[in-house]
Write a protein that holds these residues in place. Structure first.
Motif, PDB file in Angstrom:
ATOM      1  N   MET A 149       3.162 -25.535  23.393  1.00 60.68           N
ATOM      2  CA  MET A 149       2.550 -26.771  24.249  1.00 60.68           C
ATOM      3  C   MET A 149       1.299 -26.257  24.354  1.00 60.68           C
ATOM      4  O   MET A 149       1.036 -25.401  25.088  1.00 60.68           O
ATOM      5  N   LYS A 150       0.453 -27.283  24.163  1.00 60.04           N
ATOM      6  CA  LYS A 150      -1.040 -27.112  24.076  1.00 60.04           C
ATOM      7  C   LYS A 150      -1.838 -27.984  25.032  1.00 60.04           C
ATOM      8  O   LYS A 150      -2.919 -28.135  24.875  1.00 60.04           O
ATOM      9  N   LYS A 151      -1.127 -28.874  25.700  1.00 55.28           N
ATOM     10  CA  LYS A 151      -1.858 -29.676  26.735  1.00 55.28           C
ATOM     11  C   LYS A 151      -2.494 -29.016  27.543  1.00 55.28           C
ATOM     12  O   LYS A 151      -2.230 -27.925  28.176  1.00 55.28           O
TER      13      LYS A 151
ATOM     14  N   ASP B 214       3.182 -29.413   5.555  1.00 53.99           N
ATOM     15  CA  ASP B 214       3.440 -29.862   6.635  1.00 53.99           C
ATOM     16  C   ASP B 214       2.207 -30.141   7.047  1.00 53.99           C
ATOM     17  O   ASP B 214       1.119 -29.317   7.305  1.00 53.99           O
ATOM     18  N   TYR B 215       1.982 -31.148   8.136  1.00 50.88           N
ATOM     19  CA  TYR B 215       0.777 -31.565   8.732  1.00 50.88           C
ATOM     20  C   TYR B 215       0.962 -31.902  10.223  1.00 50.88           C
ATOM     21  O   TYR B 215       2.043 -32.691  10.630  1.00 50.88           O
ATOM     22  N   LYS B 216       0.517 -31.003  11.071  1.00 53.74           N
ATOM     23  CA  LYS B 216       0.517 -30.892  12.410  1.00 53.74           C
ATOM     24  C   LYS B 216       2.205 -30.931  12.703  1.00 53.74           C
ATOM     25  O   LYS B 216       2.934 -30.265  12.217  1.00 53.74           O
ATOM     26  N   GLY B 217       2.705 -31.590  13.863  1.00 55.62           N
ATOM     27  CA  GLY B 217       4.019 -31.519  14.284  1.00 55.62           C
ATOM     28  C   GLY B 217       4.287 -32.091  15.684  1.00 55.62           C
ATOM     29  O   GLY B 217       3.577 -31.998  16.540  1.00 55.62           O
ATOM     30  N   ALA B 218       5.519 -32.731  15.592  1.00 52.04           N
ATOM     31  CA  ALA B 218       5.910 -33.489  17.152  1.00 52.04           C
ATOM     32  C   ALA B 218       6.566 -32.420  17.802  1.00 52.04           C
ATOM     33  O   ALA B 218       7.509 -31.898  17.432  1.00 52.04           O
ATOM     34  N   GLU B 219       5.986 -32.590  18.976  1.00 52.84           N
ATOM     35  CA  GLU B 219       6.690 -31.629  20.108  1.00 52.84           C
ATOM     36  C   GLU B 219       7.421 -32.458  21.027  1.00 52.84           C
ATOM     37  O   GLU B 219       6.832 -33.365  21.719  1.00 52.84           O
TER      38      GLU B 219
ATOM     39  N   GLU C 127       8.176 -31.898  24.123  1.00 56.69           N
ATOM     40  CA  GLU C 127       7.744 -31.966  25.473  1.00 56.69           C
ATOM     41  C   GLU C 127       6.342 -32.709  25.462  1.00 56.69           C
ATOM     42  O   GLU C 127       5.906 -33.127  26.798  1.00 56.69           O
ATOM     43  N   ASN C 128       5.953 -33.007  24.588  1.00 56.69           N
ATOM     44  CA  ASN C 128       4.354 -33.635  24.618  1.00 56.69           C
ATOM     45  C   ASN C 128       4.367 -35.156  24.120  1.00 56.69           C
ATOM     46  O   ASN C 128       4.454 -35.219  22.663  1.00 56.69           O
ATOM     47  N   ALA C 129       4.473 -36.009  24.789  1.00 64.62           N
ATOM     48  CA  ALA C 129       4.289 -37.534  24.337  1.00 64.62           C
ATOM     49  C   ALA C 129       3.080 -37.438  23.512  1.00 64.62           C
ATOM     50  O   ALA C 129       1.969 -37.230  23.921  1.00 64.62           O
ATOM     51  N   GLY C 130       3.081 -38.499  22.559  1.00 67.25           N
ATOM     52  CA  GLY C 130       1.756 -38.927  21.486  1.00 67.25           C
ATOM     53  C   GLY C 130       1.755 -37.795  20.527  1.00 67.25           C
ATOM     54  O   GLY C 130       1.055 -38.083  19.481  1.00 67.25           O
ATOM     55  N   THR C 131       2.654 -36.685  20.411  1.00 68.47           N
ATOM     56  CA  THR C 131       2.285 -35.562  19.387  1.00 68.47           C
ATOM     57  C   THR C 131       3.128 -36.428  18.290  1.00 68.47           C
ATOM     58  O   THR C 131       4.205 -36.862  18.291  1.00 68.47           O
TER      59      THR C 131
ATOM     60  N   TYR D 288       7.351 -38.635  15.377  1.00 64.64           N
ATOM     61  CA  TYR D 288       6.449 -39.176  16.341  1.00 64.64           C
ATOM     62  C   TYR D 288       7.509 -39.007  17.812  1.00 64.64           C
ATOM     63  O   TYR D 288       8.571 -39.527  17.846  1.00 64.64           O
ATOM     64  N   VAL D 289       6.498 -38.639  18.940  1.00 66.93           N
ATOM     65  CA  VAL D 289       7.196 -38.575  20.106  1.00 66.93           C
ATOM     66  C   VAL D 289       6.455 -39.601  21.028  1.00 66.93           C
ATOM     67  O   VAL D 289       5.253 -39.423  21.561  1.00 66.93           O
ATOM     68  N   PRO D 290       6.883 -40.894  21.166  1.00 70.05           N
ATOM     69  CA  PRO D 290       6.276 -41.915  22.021  1.00 70.05           C
ATOM     70  C   PRO D 290       6.435 -41.388  23.412  1.00 70.05           C
ATOM     71  O   PRO D 290       5.544 -41.950  24.204  1.00 70.05           O
TER      72      PRO D 290
END
Length: 418
Positions: A1-3, A333-338, A340-344, A382-384
């Motif tokens: 988590m990097k927010k 792989d590019y990036k990653g959906a988390e 806990e973090n909406a928008g990732t 995607y994590v909306p």
């Protein structure tokens, strides 16, 4: 988590960062008041347990990893002479990073002892899957709904009991009987770098990112080591194809590790089952004793270029099989959906060659109905909203047996985690 929020919060947990005292109304300007952690941060600051910098912030623009966060939480947990209320707040923050703290050797199994010894997690998922084969008019579309519960019950400081309950429904038929099943039930004991498991548990080929199997088996597992982990497994596995018996004997040994940007592992797995009716589905069939064996060697390697890009590959072979005995996978792989973090979000592209006599139950969702095939696959996630995860994958290739057997697969899923 990097927010920014979480980095601000965890930086605040570094004991003795400064000695400035701030106003209780909003002492840390970069912690949003609508986040669950705000009240805990504000109260701990008012009580003098945590402190910030001289500009009323925690320099929250600096990204930090969950592992670094756990180190900071560990320092806060080590602070003495705090009130019972403040201790409860620190425990709640520590529970967020319990897995990382366990890896650091900080035991947090009893954080919620006084509140509840049983912790419930779960998922509700809708899945659409469409497998199409050239020259076939069969309708391979499926629409399913799964409700999953993952309870964990604390036994003592070292032992816990885990379970998994799945209920599946056919949405297209509007089924009202979900057929709930107990999928997993096992006891787990943790002692420093030693992990013991007994019961029915997950069977996953970690060294090759699920190239071989993603399922369950009944038996025992022993894992030990720090940077290099050794895993020993033995028991029974019941998803043997075309066997007159319900299960096969299983033994496996795996070596996995991660150092810097490089990760990987090697493994050997042995399966033995009696009474096979066909020689092509599993391995080497003997008409004399009707015994079938599978000896599977596998290896995987991954390299992370930076926080966004990772390249990985794996190879496996069943030395007892006489056909469809090899599997391989290469993926970027590019990036990653988390969750806990909406928008990732994240995306990947891969080439997969999956032989059914070596990859018995691969983790790839596009291989659900037709596993013996090769081709290209692309996907995105995607994590909306927080804890709502959407997936979309597409595979284009051909079956390994026969001719003119082009196949396509479209897979979509939406999961709600709780």
């Amino acid at each position: 988590m990097k927010k920014t929020l979480v980095s601000a919060l965890t930086t605040a947990l570094v004991v003795g960062a400064a000695s400035t005292t701030f106003a209780a109304a909003n002492p840390f300007s970069d912690v949003p008041t609508d986040h669950w952690a705000y009240d805990a941060v504000a109260q701990l600051a008012a009580d003098g347990v945590i402190e910030g910098y001289g500009d009323t912030t925690f320099q929250g623009d600096k990204n930090i990893t969950r592992y670094e966060m756990a180190q900071m939480v560990a320092k806060a947990m080590a602070k003495k002479d705090v009130s019972a209320a403040d201790k409860a707040m620190i425990d709640k923050l520590a529970a967020e990073f319990s897995d990382e703290l366990n890896n650091l050797g900080v035991r947090v199994a009893n954080l919620e002892k006084n509140a509840d010894k049983v912790k419930w997690n779960g998922e509700l998922r809708y899945t659409y899957h469409n497998d199409q084969q050239e020259k076939s008019n069969a309708d391979k579309r499926t629409n399913t709904l799964k409700f999953r519960l993952d309870p964990t019950a604390e036994v003592n400081d070292n032992w816990a009991v885990h379970a998994r309950i799945d209920a599946n429904m056919n949405v297209a038929e509007d089924e009202d009987d979900a057929n709930a099943k107990l999928i997993r039930a096992y006891a787990e004991g943790k002692y420093d770098n030693l992990d013991l498991r007994f019961g029915k548990m997950g069977l996953f080929s970690d060294e090759s990112d699920g190239l071989l199997v993603d399922d369950e088996f009944s038996g025992a597992r022993v894992q030990f080591g720090n940077v290099l982990k050794t895993t020993l497994e033995a028991g029974r596995w019941n998803n043997v194809p075309d066997s007159e018996h319900s299960a096969a004997d299983y033994q496996g040994i795996m070596f996995t590790g991660e150092q810097g940007k490089v990760s990987g592992g090697v493994a050997y797995r042995h399966f033995n089952a009696d009474g096979f009716t066909t020689s092509e589905k599993f391995a080497g069939y003997s008409k004399n004793n009707k015994e079938d064996n599978a000896n599977i060697w596998s290896a995987g390697l991954g390299y992370r270029f930076d926080s966004n890009w990772k390249l990985s590959g794996a190879y496996a072979q069943n030395t007892e099989a006489d056909a469809f005995d090899k599997s391989g996978n290469v993926q970027i792989d590019y990036k990653g959906a988390e969750n806990e973090n909406a928008g990732t979000w994240g995306a990947y592209a891969a080439y997969r060659h999956i032989g059914q006599n070596v990859s018995f139950a691969p983790t790839y969702d596009t291989f659900g109905n037709i596993s013996n095939k090769k081709g290209w696959e692309i996907g995105t996630e995607y994590v909306p909203f927080k804890n709502v995860h959407a997936y979309l994958y597409y595979f284009d290739g051909e079956k390994l047996e026969g001719q003119n057997n082009d196949t396509h697969s479209l897979f979509g899923r939406v999961s709600f985690f709780f």
